[in-house]
Design a protein around this motif. Structure first.
Motif, short mmCIF file in Angstrom:
data_model
loop_
_atom_site.label_atom_id
_atom_site.label_comp_id
_atom_site.label_asym_id
_atom_site.label_seq_id
_atom_site.Cartn_x
_atom_site.Cartn_y
_atom_site.Cartn_z
N CYS A 1 -6.55 1.25 -6.88
CA CYS A 1 -6.06 1.99 -8.04
C CYS A 1 -7.23 2.21 -9.01
CB CYS A 1 -4.95 1.21 -8.76
SG CYS A 1 -3.40 1.19 -7.86
N GLY B 1 -3.97 4.17 -5.41
CA GLY B 1 -3.64 3.00 -4.62
C GLY B 1 -4.71 2.73 -3.58
N ARG B 2 -5.04 1.46 -3.39
CA ARG B 2 -6.00 1.00 -2.38
C ARG B 2 -7.34 1.73 -2.47
NH1 ARG B 2 -4.20 0.91 3.50
NH2 ARG B 2 -5.86 -0.63 3.55
N ASP C 1 -0.50 -0.58 -4.84
CA ASP C 1 -0.34 0.75 -5.41
C ASP C 1 -0.11 0.64 -6.91
OD1 ASP C 1 2.44 0.27 -5.96
OD2 ASP C 1 2.87 0.69 -3.86
N TYR C 2 -0.15 1.78 -7.59
CA TYR C 2 -0.13 1.71 -9.06
C TYR C 2 1.23 1.25 -9.59
CZ TYR C 2 2.38 6.22 -9.52
OH TYR C 2 3.31 7.23 -9.46
N THR D 1 1.38 9.52 -3.74
CA THR D 1 0.95 9.23 -5.10
C THR D 1 0.75 10.53 -5.85
OG1 THR D 1 -0.17 7.26 -4.32
CG2 THR D 1 -0.80 8.09 -6.48
N ARG E 1 -3.40 4.85 -11.88
CA ARG E 1 -2.87 5.73 -10.84
C ARG E 1 -3.57 5.41 -9.51
NH1 ARG E 1 0.92 6.30 -13.32
NH2 ARG E 1 1.98 8.18 -14.06
N ASN F 1 0.84 -1.18 0.00
CA ASN F 1 0.00 0.00 0.00
C ASN F 1 0.88 1.24 0.00
OD1 ASN F 1 0.76 -0.85 2.66
ND2 ASN F 1 -0.49 0.81 3.46
N PRO F 2 0.50 2.29 -0.71
CA PRO F 2 1.35 3.47 -0.82
C PRO F 2 1.31 4.31 0.43
CG PRO F 2 -0.72 3.84 -1.95
CD PRO F 2 -0.75 2.41 -1.45
N THR G 1 6.97 5.46 -13.25
CA THR G 1 6.83 5.72 -11.82
C THR G 1 7.54 7.00 -11.43
OG1 THR G 1 8.78 4.38 -11.37
CG2 THR G 1 6.65 3.28 -11.26
#
Length: 368
Positions: free
Chosen positions: A310, A307-308, A344-345, A219, A305, A213-214, A252
């Motif tokens: 995406c 995350g949690r 995450d992406y 992000t 793009r 997870n980011p 990224t």
């Protein structure tokens, strides 16, 4: 570190009328790496120790050298002098390791070899079994806290649903420890930790740990217009050399190509943030769709793009993804059968780029 303590390479040493506790001589350690076949030569040994320095695992006793020198200089493991940085991620990893050791040492452990859909899985347990055990052993005060712990372990890649289709729940769903903390690891694996081959060759290695997870606020979004320009430009001709990245659609590090994020109107296409719980709650206004996207010579033609979860940030109107029915604002549920709502992406992008040309994605779309 423990082997070096046992071999007396780590010990109190005196230098210039001062005693430095729990340290080792760099040159002696390089010799040890070669003698114990942890490194084939001195150059590799130096690279391995530099890797540990870069990750704040070892350091020069006086912090006078930022690099690892194969000389009669004293270095020390940060865990031996209390300077090891205990971030949230490290704490979760160490908690997972502690729980694993406790479980495998029990006479009647809940970790067992189990079979599901004719496939045998190692180190497995039922979600409700783990919850019971955590509460019984005092590792969690109540079932809610135990679920939160289980989710943290899953989000940090320590445990997983056996077929990667579910998050962690207090139910009879089957999970497994993804990392085998007792697997004998070669230090040289560290030099390949960013390689996609490492994950497939040694999937249960502790060196393969990656946070799924980011970090909040980490992000960055480019505007939809910028994203579509990236995709369209790449489909016509390769601009990836500008970014130093072989990945045409999922850079990224977008700031290598464009101005800083604050200067390029960063904006998500989502009208508001959406959580996994909201997506998965009973009666939620979302439907799941399965898209089969056959990539062309340069890729698939979309941008992920967030995350949690995406989401799809942009779709090239003339690309394979658009032809398969992909739209912006859809949430990515699975990639090639792997549950990814908790990723995450960057991680999802890596899964796509290292997977087959024919991409099967499940997406969740808001009901109009």
């Amino acid at each position: 570190r423990l082997r070096l303590h046992d071999g007396k390479l780590i010990k109190d040493r005196r230098y210039h009328l001062r005693t430095y506790p729990n340290c080792f001589v760099a040159k002696e350690l390089t010799d040890w790496l070669i003698d114990h076949k942890e490194a084939p030569d001195r150059e590799t040994g130096i690279r391995l120790m530099q890797k540990l320095m870069d990750h704040y695992i070892i350091h020069h006793v006086c912090d006078e050298h930022s690099d690892y020198k194969d000389a009669k200089l004293l270095y020390r493991f940060r865990k031996d002098d209390g300077t090891f940085p205990l971030s949230k991620d490290v704490k979760v990893f160490m908690r997972g390791q502690s729980l694993y050791e406790k479980l495998v040492s029990m006479d009647e452990s809940i970790l067992k070899v189990r079979e599901e859909n004719s496939v045998k899985y190692q180190r497995t347990f039922l979600g409700c079994e783990m919850i019971d055990w955590l509460v019984q052993e005092g590792e969690a005060e109540n079932r809610k806290e135990a679920v939160e712990l289980g989710r943290a372990l899953l989000e940090h890649g320590i445990i997983q649903h056996v077929s990667n289709r579910h998050h962690f729940f207090d139910s009879d769903i089957l999970y497994q420890f993804w990392i085998n903390f007792r697997r004998r690891c070669r230090l040289t694996e560290l030099l390949n930790e960013n390689s996609s081959r490492t994950l497939s060759e040694s999937p249960d290695s502790p060196f393969c740990l990656r946070k799924l997870n980011p970090d909040p606020g980490n992000t960055s979004f480019l505007s939809v217009q910028k994203e579509i320009k990236i995709v369209s430009a790449v489909r016509r001709s390769s601009i990836t050399s500008l970014a130093g990245n072989s990945n045409p659609y999922f850079s990224t590090t977008p700031t290598l190509v464009f101005p800083p994020v604050a200067e390029c109107n960063p904006k998500s296409v989502l009208k508001r943030p959406v959580t996994n719980e909201e997506l998965l709650s009973p009666g939620a206004p979302y439907i799941k769709k399965t898209l089969t996207i056959v990539g062309d010579a340069v890729g698939w033609g979309f941008v992920v793009r967030g995350g949690r979860p995406c989401h799809i940030q942009a779709v090239d109107p003339g690309g394979p993804a658009a032809a398969a029915g992909m739209k912006v604002c859809q949430f990515v549920f699975s990639v090639n059968g792997m549950y990814v709502l908790h990723l995450d992406y960057q991680t999802i992008s890596s899964l796509i780029m290292t997977g087959p040309r024919t991409l099967v994605m499940e997406v969740m779309e808001a009901i109009e």
